[in-house]
Write a protein that holds these residues in place. Structure first.
Motif, PDB file in Angstrom:
ATOM      1  N   MET A   1       8.678   6.635 -23.611  1.00  0.00           N
ATOM      2  CA  MET A   1       9.439   7.727 -23.008  1.00  0.00           C
ATOM      3  C   MET A   1      10.875   7.296 -22.720  1.00  0.00           C
ATOM      4  N   GLU A   2      11.739   8.286 -22.606  1.00  0.00           N
ATOM      5  CA  GLU A   2      13.172   8.029 -22.408  1.00  0.00           C
ATOM      6  C   GLU A   2      13.466   7.451 -21.018  1.00  0.00           C
ATOM      7  N   GLN A   3      14.502   6.619 -20.971  1.00  0.00           N
ATOM      8  CA  GLN A   3      14.935   6.060 -19.679  1.00  0.00           C
ATOM      9  C   GLN A   3      16.430   6.307 -19.476  1.00  0.00           C
ATOM     10  N   THR A   4      16.823   6.426 -18.206  1.00  0.00           N
ATOM     11  CA  THR A   4      18.245   6.575 -17.879  1.00  0.00           C
ATOM     12  C   THR A   4      18.616   5.670 -16.720  1.00  0.00           C
ATOM     13  N   PHE A   5      19.890   5.272 -16.709  1.00  0.00           N
ATOM     14  CA  PHE A   5      20.403   4.470 -15.594  1.00  0.00           C
ATOM     15  C   PHE A   5      21.105   5.401 -14.605  1.00  0.00           C
ATOM     16  N   ILE A   6      20.669   5.343 -13.354  1.00  0.00           N
ATOM     17  CA  ILE A   6      21.242   6.164 -12.282  1.00  0.00           C
ATOM     18  C   ILE A   6      21.761   5.220 -11.195  1.00  0.00           C
ATOM     19  N   MET A   7      22.965   5.477 -10.718  1.00  0.00           N
ATOM     20  CA  MET A   7      23.506   4.652  -9.633  1.00  0.00           C
ATOM     21  C   MET A   7      24.029   5.565  -8.521  1.00  0.00           C
ATOM     22  N   ILE A   8      23.557   5.323  -7.299  1.00  0.00           N
ATOM     23  CA  ILE A   8      24.141   6.001  -6.137  1.00  0.00           C
ATOM     24  C   ILE A   8      25.370   5.188  -5.761  1.00  0.00           C
ATOM     25  N   LYS A   9      26.522   5.833  -5.813  1.00  0.00           N
ATOM     26  CA  LYS A   9      27.801   5.152  -5.585  1.00  0.00           C
ATOM     27  C   LYS A   9      27.991   4.874  -4.082  1.00  0.00           C
ATOM     28  N   PRO A  10      28.983   4.042  -3.733  1.00  0.00           N
ATOM     29  CA  PRO A  10      29.145   3.639  -2.327  1.00  0.00           C
ATOM     30  C   PRO A  10      29.273   4.811  -1.342  1.00  0.00           C
ATOM     31  N   ALA A  45      31.921  -4.152 -12.455  1.00  0.00           N
ATOM     32  CA  ALA A  45      32.275  -2.725 -12.434  1.00  0.00           C
ATOM     33  C   ALA A  45      33.162  -2.384 -13.633  1.00  0.00           C
ATOM     34  N   GLN A  46      34.075  -3.287 -13.970  1.00  0.00           N
ATOM     35  CA  GLN A  46      34.957  -3.058 -15.127  1.00  0.00           C
ATOM     36  C   GLN A  46      34.145  -2.993 -16.424  1.00  0.00           C
ATOM     37  N   GLN A  47      33.123  -3.851 -16.478  1.00  0.00           N
ATOM     38  CA  GLN A  47      32.251  -3.868 -17.661  1.00  0.00           C
ATOM     39  C   GLN A  47      31.445  -2.569 -17.750  1.00  0.00           C
ATOM     40  N   HIS A  48      30.905  -2.136 -16.626  1.00  0.00           N
ATOM     41  CA  HIS A  48      30.106  -0.896 -16.606  1.00  0.00           C
ATOM     42  C   HIS A  48      30.942   0.289 -17.078  1.00  0.00           C
ATOM     43  N   TYR A  49      32.201   0.338 -16.652  1.00  0.00           N
ATOM     44  CA  TYR A  49      33.070   1.465 -17.000  1.00  0.00           C
ATOM     45  C   TYR A  49      34.062   1.116 -18.121  1.00  0.00           C
ATOM     46  N   VAL A 120      21.249   8.550 -24.550  1.00  0.00           N
ATOM     47  CA  VAL A 120      20.129   7.597 -24.596  1.00  0.00           C
ATOM     48  C   VAL A 120      20.658   6.204 -24.934  1.00  0.00           C
ATOM     49  N   GLU A 121      21.597   6.159 -25.884  1.00  0.00           N
ATOM     50  CA  GLU A 121      22.167   4.882 -26.320  1.00  0.00           C
ATOM     51  C   GLU A 121      22.914   4.194 -25.171  1.00  0.00           C
ATOM     52  N   ASN A 122      23.762   4.949 -24.465  1.00  0.00           N
ATOM     53  CA  ASN A 122      24.483   4.353 -23.333  1.00  0.00           C
ATOM     54  C   ASN A 122      23.521   3.981 -22.208  1.00  0.00           C
ATOM     55  N   GLY A 123      22.462   4.762 -22.051  1.00  0.00           N
ATOM     56  CA  GLY A 123      21.435   4.431 -21.067  1.00  0.00           C
ATOM     57  C   GLY A 123      20.844   3.055 -21.345  1.00  0.00           C
ATOM     58  N   LYS A 124      20.538   2.794 -22.604  1.00  0.00           N
ATOM     59  CA  LYS A 124      19.965   1.490 -22.987  1.00  0.00           C
ATOM     60  C   LYS A 124      20.933   0.360 -22.659  1.00  0.00           C
ATOM     61  N   LYS A 125      22.217   0.582 -22.984  1.00  0.00           N
ATOM     62  CA  LYS A 125      23.243  -0.439 -22.720  1.00  0.00           C
ATOM     63  C   LYS A 125      23.363  -0.700 -21.227  1.00  0.00           C
ATOM     64  N   GLU A 126      23.396   0.381 -20.439  1.00  0.00           N
ATOM     65  CA  GLU A 126      23.569   0.251 -18.988  1.00  0.00           C
ATOM     66  C   GLU A 126      22.354  -0.404 -18.339  1.00  0.00           C
ATOM     67  N   TRP A 130      22.525  -3.827 -16.138  1.00  0.00           N
ATOM     68  CA  TRP A 130      22.183  -3.829 -14.707  1.00  0.00           C
ATOM     69  C   TRP A 130      20.832  -4.475 -14.422  1.00  0.00           C
ATOM     70  N   PHE A 131      19.933  -4.439 -15.401  1.00  0.00           N
ATOM     71  CA  PHE A 131      18.588  -4.986 -15.183  1.00  0.00           C
ATOM     72  C   PHE A 131      18.238  -5.985 -16.287  1.00  0.00           C
ATOM     73  N   PRO A 132      18.994  -7.097 -16.373  1.00  0.00           N
ATOM     74  CA  PRO A 132      18.739  -8.059 -17.448  1.00  0.00           C
ATOM     75  C   PRO A 132      17.358  -8.708 -17.329  1.00  0.00           C
ATOM     76  N   GLY A 133      16.804  -8.686 -16.130  1.00  0.00           N
ATOM     77  CA  GLY A 133      15.479  -9.297 -15.936  1.00  0.00           C
ATOM     78  C   GLY A 133      14.321  -8.373 -16.290  1.00  0.00           C
ATOM     79  N   GLY A 134      14.626  -7.184 -16.784  1.00  0.00           N
ATOM     80  CA  GLY A 134      13.567  -6.246 -17.155  1.00  0.00           C
ATOM     81  C   GLY A 134      13.179  -5.318 -16.020  1.00  0.00           C
ATOM     82  N   LEU A 135      12.197  -4.479 -16.292  1.00  0.00           N
ATOM     83  CA  LEU A 135      11.828  -3.394 -15.372  1.00  0.00           C
ATOM     84  C   LEU A 135      10.385  -3.538 -14.919  1.00  0.00           C
ATOM     85  N   ALA A 136      10.044  -2.786 -13.879  1.00  0.00           N
ATOM     86  CA  ALA A 136       8.667  -2.797 -13.376  1.00  0.00           C
ATOM     87  C   ALA A 136       7.747  -2.084 -14.375  1.00  0.00           C
ATOM     88  N   GLU A 137       6.566  -2.622 -14.533  1.00  0.00           N
ATOM     89  CA  GLU A 137       5.553  -2.031 -15.411  1.00  0.00           C
ATOM     90  C   GLU A 137       4.559  -1.268 -14.566  1.00  0.00           C
TER      91      GLU A 137
END
Ligand code: IDP
Ligand code: MG
Length: 149
Positions: A1-10, A45-49, A120-126, A130-137
């Motif tokens: 299934m599809e995944q997206t990166f969501i960030m709550i800003k400061p 932050a510069q890398q993300h944007y 979807v592509e940018n989601g994968k990159k982000e 942000w989560f180089p250690g992987g995600l919860a299963e």
């Protein structure tokens, strides 16, 4: 299934919107696959944007993102990238429909509370950034009550 990166800003964190925002994604039927509460470095932050580095507002945008802790999340579900963007609302809060996160909670484009991947592509990159250690299963026991298949 599809995944997206969501960030709550400061500003979203400072204004106490974490619970409201998570609730919207949770109640919709999306699955939380990763979450971190963290301060980000300027270079990160510069890398993300990076795609926006030529924009006149880039330096201010980076300062905004590093001005306090953020909540970084990965949400999974059917069409979650596009639908997540619709839940978030238009970039400019005055164009965001009432009922969307930005429509309900933001006034200025430079204080628009939340980030969501735009493809979807940018989601994968982000997610990789942000989560180089992987995600919860895990798989929700409610799955058959949310999805037909
Ligand atoms: P998005 O967050 O809806 O995907 P982008 O165009 O990717 O919008 O811009 C990233 C972020 O940069 C926006 O969410 C907003 O915080 C900021 N931004 C965009 N346009 C402007 C502007 O004209 N002035 C100041 N900040 C802006
Ligand atoms: Mg964007």
């Amino acid at each position: 299934m599809e995944q997206t990166f969501i960030m709550i800003k400061p500003d979203g964190v400072q204004r106490g919107l974490i619970g409201d925002i998570i609730s919207r994604f949770e109640k919709k039927g999306y699955y939380l696959k990763g979450m971190k509460f963290m301060n980000v470095e300027k270079s990160f932050a510069q890398q993300h944007y990076a795609d926006l580095s030529a924009q006149p507002f880039f330096a201010k945008l980076v300062d905004y993102i590093i001005s306090g802790p953020v909540v970084a999340m990965v949400w999974e579900g059917k069409d979650v990238v596009l639908t997540g963007r619709r839940i978030i609302g238009a970039t400019r809060p005055w164009e965001a429909a009432p009922g969307t996160i930005r429509g309900d909670h933001a006034v200025e484009v430079s204080r628009n509370v939340i980030h969501g991947s735009d493809s979807v592509e940018n989601g994968k990159k982000e997610i990789a950034l942000w989560f180089p250690g992987g995600l919860a299963e895990w798989k929700s026991n409610l799955h058959p009550w949310i999805y037909e298949n």
